[in-house]
Design a protein around this motif. Structure first.
Motif, short mmCIF file in Angstrom:
data_model
loop_
_atom_site.label_atom_id
_atom_site.label_comp_id
_atom_site.label_asym_id
_atom_site.label_seq_id
_atom_site.Cartn_x
_atom_site.Cartn_y
_atom_site.Cartn_z
N ARG A 146 -23.37 31.50 -56.32
CA ARG A 146 -24.33 30.71 -56.59
C ARG A 146 -25.41 30.99 -55.45
NH1 ARG A 146 -20.92 26.49 -58.15
NH2 ARG A 146 -21.07 25.71 -56.14
N SER A 147 -24.72 31.56 -54.18
CA SER A 147 -25.78 31.84 -53.19
C SER A 147 -26.52 33.22 -53.26
CB SER A 147 -24.78 31.75 -51.71
OG SER A 147 -23.90 32.69 -51.71
N THR A 148 -26.05 33.81 -54.24
CA THR A 148 -26.58 35.19 -54.39
C THR A 148 -27.60 35.22 -55.51
OG1 THR A 148 -24.72 36.07 -56.21
CG2 THR A 148 -24.40 36.22 -53.88
N THR A 149 -28.10 36.24 -55.78
CA THR A 149 -29.28 36.57 -56.82
C THR A 149 -28.45 36.90 -58.15
OG1 THR A 149 -29.96 38.80 -56.12
CG2 THR A 149 -31.20 36.80 -55.43
N GLY A 150 -27.15 36.78 -58.13
CA GLY A 150 -26.47 37.33 -59.39
C GLY A 150 -26.68 36.84 -60.91
N LEU A 151 -27.07 35.43 -60.85
CA LEU A 151 -27.59 34.85 -62.01
C LEU A 151 -28.66 35.22 -62.62
CD1 LEU A 151 -26.35 32.79 -63.81
CD2 LEU A 151 -27.49 30.89 -62.56
N PHE A 152 -29.64 35.65 -61.62
CA PHE A 152 -31.21 36.15 -61.98
C PHE A 152 -30.75 37.40 -62.48
CE2 PHE A 152 -31.80 33.00 -58.87
CZ PHE A 152 -32.76 32.23 -59.56
N GLU A 153 -30.03 38.26 -61.89
CA GLU A 153 -29.95 39.81 -62.38
C GLU A 153 -29.29 39.70 -63.87
OE1 GLU A 153 -27.64 41.31 -59.39
OE2 GLU A 153 -29.21 41.36 -57.64
N LEU A 154 -28.24 38.69 -64.12
CA LEU A 154 -27.59 38.95 -65.50
C LEU A 154 -28.71 38.20 -66.51
CD1 LEU A 154 -24.38 37.01 -64.42
CD2 LEU A 154 -24.69 39.58 -65.23
N CYS A 155 -29.52 37.29 -66.05
CA CYS A 155 -30.67 37.16 -67.03
C CYS A 155 -31.64 38.25 -67.17
CB CYS A 155 -31.55 35.88 -66.43
SG CYS A 155 -30.45 34.45 -66.40
N GLU A 156 -31.95 39.01 -66.27
CA GLU A 156 -32.69 40.09 -66.52
C GLU A 156 -32.07 41.07 -67.29
OE1 GLU A 156 -33.53 41.57 -62.45
OE2 GLU A 156 -34.94 39.68 -61.95
N ILE A 157 -30.91 41.20 -67.27
CA ILE A 157 -30.07 42.39 -68.14
C ILE A 157 -30.42 42.10 -69.66
CG2 ILE A 157 -27.70 43.09 -68.82
CD1 ILE A 157 -27.09 42.82 -66.01
N ILE A 158 -30.18 40.43 -69.88
CA ILE A 158 -30.23 40.22 -71.31
C ILE A 158 -31.69 39.99 -71.71
CG2 ILE A 158 -27.96 38.68 -71.22
CD1 ILE A 158 -29.85 36.40 -71.15
N GLU A 159 -32.75 40.15 -70.92
CA GLU A 159 -34.20 40.02 -71.08
C GLU A 159 -34.56 41.47 -71.33
OE1 GLU A 159 -35.35 36.02 -69.09
OE2 GLU A 159 -35.92 37.80 -68.15
N SER A 160 -33.72 42.33 -71.01
CA SER A 160 -34.14 43.96 -70.94
C SER A 160 -33.42 44.40 -72.34
CB SER A 160 -33.62 44.63 -69.88
OG SER A 160 -33.56 46.13 -69.93
N TYR A 161 -34.47 45.31 -72.91
CA TYR A 161 -33.96 45.89 -74.34
C TYR A 161 -33.10 47.00 -74.00
CZ TYR A 161 -34.18 47.84 -78.95
OH TYR A 161 -33.67 48.39 -80.08
N GLU A 162 -33.36 47.57 -72.77
CA GLU A 162 -32.48 48.80 -72.39
C GLU A 162 -31.04 48.82 -72.29
OE1 GLU A 162 -32.52 51.98 -68.51
OE2 GLU A 162 -34.00 50.18 -68.54
N PHE A 163 -30.76 47.30 -71.96
CA PHE A 163 -29.32 47.02 -71.70
C PHE A 163 -28.72 46.35 -72.82
CE2 PHE A 163 -30.65 46.93 -67.22
CZ PHE A 163 -30.35 48.41 -66.79
#
Length: 820
Positions: free
Chosen positions: A179-196
């Motif tokens: 929770r102290s990292t930005t990992g959750l945001f990065e995971l959300c960015e992955i599902i919002e990216s059509y590339e991934f």
């Protein structure tokens, strides 16, 4: 693969392991590659792991060598070796975790990164090594989440697999560090990216595991990821929507997650998905509705929609699978109807209720889990008056009785719970009897299951009425419950159920127990057989069975039979008598003779005793001969003892014989035989008996005492021997202070009524004279269930001149060596 197998049989790893230290770099490359290929076989790692030094040699290649091919093949070999628990242990002992993390983060070769990730995942699967991996200073979440966004699909999947493994450990410190990292945001960015888009299922599955923890679910909402997930749900590909909805459904399984979903109105999204045409979303949507009902504001908000109709439409859809679409819809109905009255009212609408009832009506096509859940819905609907009112009909009662006869024990017990709750209403009791519910209960009691018998006895306690108790007697249920004495020590409700039946049928209690306690009242229709057989018959059986016509039956009937009532009675009298008639058991269908004498006895005693204040009670119904007002007693006074004495004198005077006042046993038998001939029936009204022994006198005393508010118990020891005990406040002869009041709840039997020797006396219980009336303590009660084991002795006819002496001879104590 055949070549590898043959090389393994020739023990090729033994020779290859010697070449790991070869100075020529190409030889080491091909050695590591060959070993990695051989270790892909199931038996391959065992040849390498026999000696821990081999693992050290391979590990040094990762630490010291910078050759790309050596690193690739060495990391591949480690990923194969760590699939074995022994390999994980040896690698941990080699202490190269720092180098492994460094190669995973900094290597330019994607194969090395992939193999290191696989090795790390293998270590995390080992319980011993997993803790060491997470506590290593070189371990960091950013390196893993960065690899999750790699342009290589294999590395992405390996990184996500490793993150899922870490998340599923549910380590609080590990979760906090993530929770102290930005990992959750990065995971959300992955599902919002059509590339991934190829790894979207893995990311959503990772999020589903992540939100299982309440703190994670709360953090997921605080960071705005719930809104981002909702947006993705609306724009995602059809095959991705079930995975996305599964994350939201998982959040609804904990308290903080439900609060987050309520704030973002995801509960309404669940309701909308139930109406969609996407069948793949129905299961999670229904489960989400079921979970969100645990939050009352959300349940109220969902009930304002047409959620009930949507859920029932799913139940009606035969194309929908049971597991888990229709099952989850049933779970949602269970929760909604439990706490929301509006939902319960909507469900009992004929159209929607038919969809629910079809599960049990077509139970051959329904799984047992669905049948259990539908019965639980029935139970929850009974919590509200309006919904319960819609269930009180004959068809529904027959359906419940049909469910009770199915083989599943759990389903039977749940149905018993529905019956117990339903019986709070008198209409349900009448429906239960009219649908022959007593017969179903009687058959089910024969099943040897403690939990089921406990539930069935609870149904008996809640549902038994006077007519129902008579049916239990006719079906042999009372006989079965009395005979199986060992069951009462296992089933804690067995004895209370038997007492509930006996309370409605005191005739059966006297026959099977041999006594009527102070709290047992002789209702209208109470009867007693002069001689008992092995099974106590109903009054209808007595009148219709020729074999029982020889046995005198003493009956108590205060109220006038229907056939004697004139049609031109006043309306008020008709209403009063109609209310009395409703309290009379099924005996009202029998043409019993009217007992004018018994009513005269009671009226004479009332005039004789006057307006006595020995019993303080509330709401006494003067026109009713029943004794229900005894239950409302608050206090008793010292004048109650005098009242009990006067009743005893009156009973003795009325049954002191005819002509020469001879009340010996032969005279009593002849008198009863004359009455049977005169009435052309074995049923004899107690008021018509003028020559009575101890049994007849005790019965009359008990009947009158119940209606004159004298606490009295009736005991029967042999065929013709009985006596009464009363519970009255003891009065000191020297006390002249007047009457005193005592709490009625403290009453205990303390006097034996003398109806034979010197009639009218109240003898202290346990005294010598009282023992002469009661007989020895070891004398067993005269009951129908033990009649086959006991043999009563007949007393020879004798001529008695002294009435007081005749009373003593009516009970002859057994001689030595002779049974009572």
């Amino acid at each position: 693969m055949r070549n590898r197998t043959e090389l393994l049989k020739l023990n090729a790893p033994k020779y290859l392991l010697h070449l790991l230290d070869h100075p020529e770099i190409n030889i080491r490359r091909f050695t590591l590659k060959a070993l990695a290929q051989l270790c892909e076989l199931p038996e391959g790692p065992e040849h390498v792991l026999k000696d821990p030094q081999n693992m050290m040699k391979v590990a040094l290649q990762i630490v010291k060598v910078e050759d790309v091919f050596v690193l690739e093949f060495a990391s591949l070999l480690l990923s194969e070796l760590t699939l074995q628990p022994r390999g994980c242990t040896q690698l941990y002992a080699a202490n190269i975790l720092g180098s492994l993390f460094s190669r995973m983060k900094n290597s330019l070769d994607p194969d090395v990164q992939k193999n290191c990730l696989q090795t790390l995942s293998n270590l995390l699967n080992d319980p011993v090594c997993a803790t060491a991996v997470t506590k290593n200073p070189q371990f960091s979440w950013p390196s893993l989440t960065a690899l999750a966004q790699s342009k290589f699909l294999a590395i992405q999947r390996a990184a996500l697999k490793t993150i899922v493994t870490l998340i599923c450990r549910y380590d609080k410190n590990l979760q906090k560090s993530f929770r102290s990292t930005t990992g959750l945001f990065e995971l959300c960015e992955i599902i919002e990216s059509y590339e991934f888009r190829d790894v979207h299922p893995q990311v959503l599955d990772l999020l589903r595991h992540y939100v299982k923890e309440e703190e994670n679910a709360s953090f997921f909402y605080e960071t705005g990821c719930v809104q981002r997930l909702l947006m993705y749900l609306h724009m995602a590909l059809p095959q991705m929507k079930p995975c996305c909805l599964a994350v939201l459904t998982q959040m609804s399984m904990n308290k903080k997650g439900r609060d987050a979903l309520f704030e973002t109105e995801v509960d309404l999204e669940f309701c909308e998905q139930l109406l969609s045409s996407d069948v793949a979303l129905l299961a999670d949507a229904a489960l989400g509705v079921s979970n969100m009902t645990k939050l009352l504001p959300s349940a109220i908000r969902m009930s304002n929609t047409n959620i009930i109709q949507a859920l029932c439409a799913i139940l009606e859809d035969d194309a929908a699978v049971w597991f888990n679409v229709r099952i989850n819809a049933l779970r949602a109905l269970v929760k909604l109807c439990r706490i929301i009255p509006k939902a319960a009212f909507s469900l009992v609408d004929p159209k929607t209720f038919a969809a629910l009832r079809s599960i049990n009506q077509n139970y051959n096509d329904s799984p047992i889990q669905a049948q259990r859940l539908s019965v639980q819905v029935y139970r929850n609907l009974l919590n509200y008056y309006m919904s319960a009112k819609g269930m009180l009909n004959e068809d529904f009662m027959l359906e419940l009785l049909g469910i009770l006869q199915r083989p599943d024990i759990t389903l039977k017990m749940m149905t018993c719970t529905v019956f117990t709750t339903m019986m709070d209403r008198d209409v349900a009791k009448d429906l239960f009897t009219s649908c022959h519910g007593e017969s179903v209960i009687s058959k089910s009691l024969r099943i040897d299951h403690v939990g089921l018998r406990t539930s069935l006895c609870e149904v008996i306690i809640a549902s038994v009425t006077t007519e129902g108790a008579e049916k239990y007697l006719q079906l042999g249920t009372i006989h079965y419950m009395v005979e199986n004495k060992r069951i009462r020590y296992v089933v804690n409700t067995w004895e209370p159920a038997l007492k509930a039946i006996f309370r409605q049928n005191p005739s059966a209690k006297l026959a099977y127990i041999g006594r009527l306690d102070i709290d047992d009242f002789t209702t209208d229709g109470f009867y007693c057989l002069k001689r008992l057989s092995q099974r106590f018959p109903t009054l209808h059986e007595v009148t219709t069975t020729p074999a029982l016509c020889k046995n005198p039956v003493i009956i108590c009937t205060f109220n006038r039979p229907d056939w004697m009532r004139s049609e031109d009675e006043h309306s008020n009298e008709s209403i009063n008598r109609r209310s009395v008639k409703e309290t009379i058991p099924s005996l009202r269908f029998l043409n019993l003779p009217d007992d004018v004498d018994l009513r005269d006895h009671l009226l004479k005693l009332k005039m004789w005793l006057g307006d006595s204040k020995s019993y303080h009670y509330k709401e006494l119904e003067e026109g009713n001969f029943e004794v229900t007002y005894r239950d409302r007693c608050d206090e008793v006074s010292t004048s109650l003892k005098h009242k009990a004495h006067l009743i005893a004198e009156y009973v003795t005077g009325q049954m002191n014989g005819l002509g020469q006042r001879d009340c010996s046993m032969p005279c009593v038998e002849l008198h009863l035989a004359d009455l049977m001939v005169e009435l052309n029936s074995p049923i004899i009204n107690i008021g018509r008996i003028k020559c009575g022994g101890s049994l007849e006198r005790a019965i009359l005393y008990k009947i009158l005492a119940d209606r004159l508010a004298v606490p009295c118990s009736l005991h029967r020891a042999t065929s013709a021997h009985a006596w009464c005990e009363v519970a009255v406040p003891d009065v000191d002869a020297d006390d002249k202070d007047g009457e005193e009041n005592y709490p009625a709840g403290l009453l205990r039997a303390n006097y034996v009524v003398d109806l034979l020797m010197r009639p009218g006396r109240l003898l202290p219980l346990g005294g010598r004279e009282a023992r002469l009336i009661c007989g020895p303590k070891t004398a067993p009660p005269y009951t129908t269930s033990t009649i086959s084991e006991l043999k009563t002795t007949e007393v020879e006819p004798i001529t008695i001149l002294n009435p007081e002496r005749s009373a003593k001879l009516l009970y002859s104590p057994p001689r030595i060596g002779q049974k009572a």
